[in-house]
Design a protein around this motif. Structure first.
Motif, mmCIF file in Angstrom:
data_model
loop_
_atom_site.group_PDB
_atom_site.id
_atom_site.type_symbol
_atom_site.label_atom_id
_atom_site.label_comp_id
_atom_site.label_asym_id
_atom_site.label_seq_id
_atom_site.Cartn_x
_atom_site.Cartn_y
_atom_site.Cartn_z
ATOM 1 N N PRO A 89 0.645 -1.145 -0.040
ATOM 2 C CA PRO A 89 -0.041 -0.194 0.113
ATOM 3 C C PRO A 89 0.941 1.248 0.121
ATOM 4 C CG PRO A 89 -0.748 -1.504 1.269
ATOM 5 C CD PRO A 89 0.429 -2.058 0.975
ATOM 6 N N GLY A 115 2.480 8.940 -8.985
ATOM 7 C CA GLY A 115 1.243 8.221 -8.841
ATOM 8 C C GLY A 115 0.704 7.153 -9.786
ATOM 9 N N GLY A 130 -1.772 1.128 -7.888
ATOM 10 C CA GLY A 130 -2.613 1.205 -6.922
ATOM 11 C C GLY A 130 -2.485 2.236 -5.846
ATOM 12 N N ALA A 131 -1.303 3.433 -6.147
ATOM 13 C CA ALA A 131 -0.930 4.196 -5.265
ATOM 14 C C ALA A 131 -2.110 5.448 -5.232
ATOM 15 C CB ALA A 131 0.202 5.077 -5.729
ATOM 16 N N HIS A 132 -2.249 5.719 -3.950
ATOM 17 C CA HIS A 132 -3.344 7.050 -3.484
ATOM 18 C C HIS A 132 -2.452 8.127 -3.498
ATOM 19 C CE1 HIS A 132 -6.852 8.453 -1.996
ATOM 20 N NE2 HIS A 132 -6.337 8.754 -0.844
ATOM 21 N N VAL A 159 -2.598 12.268 -2.708
ATOM 22 C CA VAL A 159 -3.336 13.235 -1.873
ATOM 23 C C VAL A 159 -2.697 14.607 -2.116
ATOM 24 C CG1 VAL A 159 -3.999 13.964 0.219
ATOM 25 C CG2 VAL A 159 -4.512 11.205 -0.420
ATOM 26 N N LEU A 168 0.985 5.559 -0.488
ATOM 27 C CA LEU A 168 0.441 7.002 -0.397
ATOM 28 C C LEU A 168 1.228 7.855 -0.979
ATOM 29 C CD1 LEU A 168 -1.668 9.027 0.882
ATOM 30 C CD2 LEU A 168 -0.251 8.944 2.799
ATOM 31 N N PHE A 171 -2.582 6.374 7.446
ATOM 32 C CA PHE A 171 -2.384 5.741 6.433
ATOM 33 C C PHE A 171 -1.584 4.404 6.992
ATOM 34 C CE2 PHE A 171 0.847 4.439 3.457
ATOM 35 C CZ PHE A 171 0.430 3.573 2.478
#
Length: 257
Positions: free
Chosen positions: A203, A224, A229-231, A233, A205, A254
């Protein structure tokens, strides 16, 4: 301050804060571990946080010639071993690129948070930035090396560099100049886009400051997209300078999963 040893015998100085699942903070160019302590303190109520001096900085051992990204990857792997064999990682700026290289090299990273990594997915630059920096630092021309990094790699305006040269912190930047070659290697690593295409990451971020320059924000967006699958923000009102009061709670949530 505590000490561990990397694969090639280089000593690594680090601070350890808090108690809980392990998190390692990897900093960017011209940063010593003290720069990461405010964020570490913001995370320490839930995690055991390790902030270390990358080689050639602070209490860690000197740089080795020839400069190799693989040596810094080994350093991060050594810190992961200190943390128990696997850990989450927070990578700031070029430290985020180092975290990605370590992940690609098999480092046991459980979760990955990145803050504005300067990811280059464009055509290669004709300039040999690492080679030129190596020449400057091996000749002892540290002021020129810092100036070159700021002008040619970061892209700071000349007037800002001239102002910085008169600031009290400039001599500290000169002391850290040899280590900047590693950051130049990371930023100009043209193999990274192809390598990320086959990566199955933990996971991830990716954070950026909404008030950062458009070029840097574009790099964050490109990374990203490149990391499966990177989130991504964007933090309102933030820049490339981390505000732990804003960034800390987001990273903490996170990392807690």
């Amino acid at each position: 301050m505590m000490i561990t040893t990397s694969r090639d015998g280089t000593t690594l100085a680090y601070d350890q804060l808090g108690e809980g699942p392990p998190v390692i903070v990897v900093l960017g160019v011209f940063n010593e571990r003290e720069a990461g302590l405010p964020l570490a303190e913001a995370l320490a109520d839930h995690f055991t946080v390790y902030v270390y001096d990358r080689r050639g900085r602070g209490g860690s051992g000197e740089v080795a010639v020839p400069f190799r990204i693989a040596d810094e990857v080994d350093d991060l792997k050594a810190m992961i071993e200190v943390a128990g064999g696997e850990a989450a990682v927070f990578g700031y700026s070029s430290g985020g690129l180092l975290a990605l290289k370590a992940l690609l090299a098999g480092a046991r990273i459980t979760r990955l948070a990145l803050y504005e990594p300067p990811y280059q997915n464009e055509n290669p630059s004709p300039a040999d930035h690492p080679g030129h920096l190596t020449e400057l630092v091996t000749q002892g021309r540290r002021e020129e090396a810092v100036e070159y990094f700021q002008l040619k790699i970061i892209g700071m305006p000349p007037h800002m560099v001239e102002q910085a040269k008169n600031a009290p912190f400039w001599r500290r930047l000169e002391a850290l100049a040899p280590s900047s070659v590693y950051d130049a290697l990371l930023v100009t690593d043209r193999e990274l886009p192809d390598q990320l295409a086959g990566l199955r990451p933990p996971p991830t971020l990716v954070l950026d400051g909404a008030a950062s320059p458009d070029r840097l924000r574009g790099m964050v967006g490109a990374l990203g997209t490149a990391v499966d699958g990177a989130h991504v923000v964007a933090l309102d009102g933030q820049t490339h300078t981390i505000d732990p009061e804003v960034t800390g709670p987001i990273v903490r949530a996170f990392l807690a999963g």
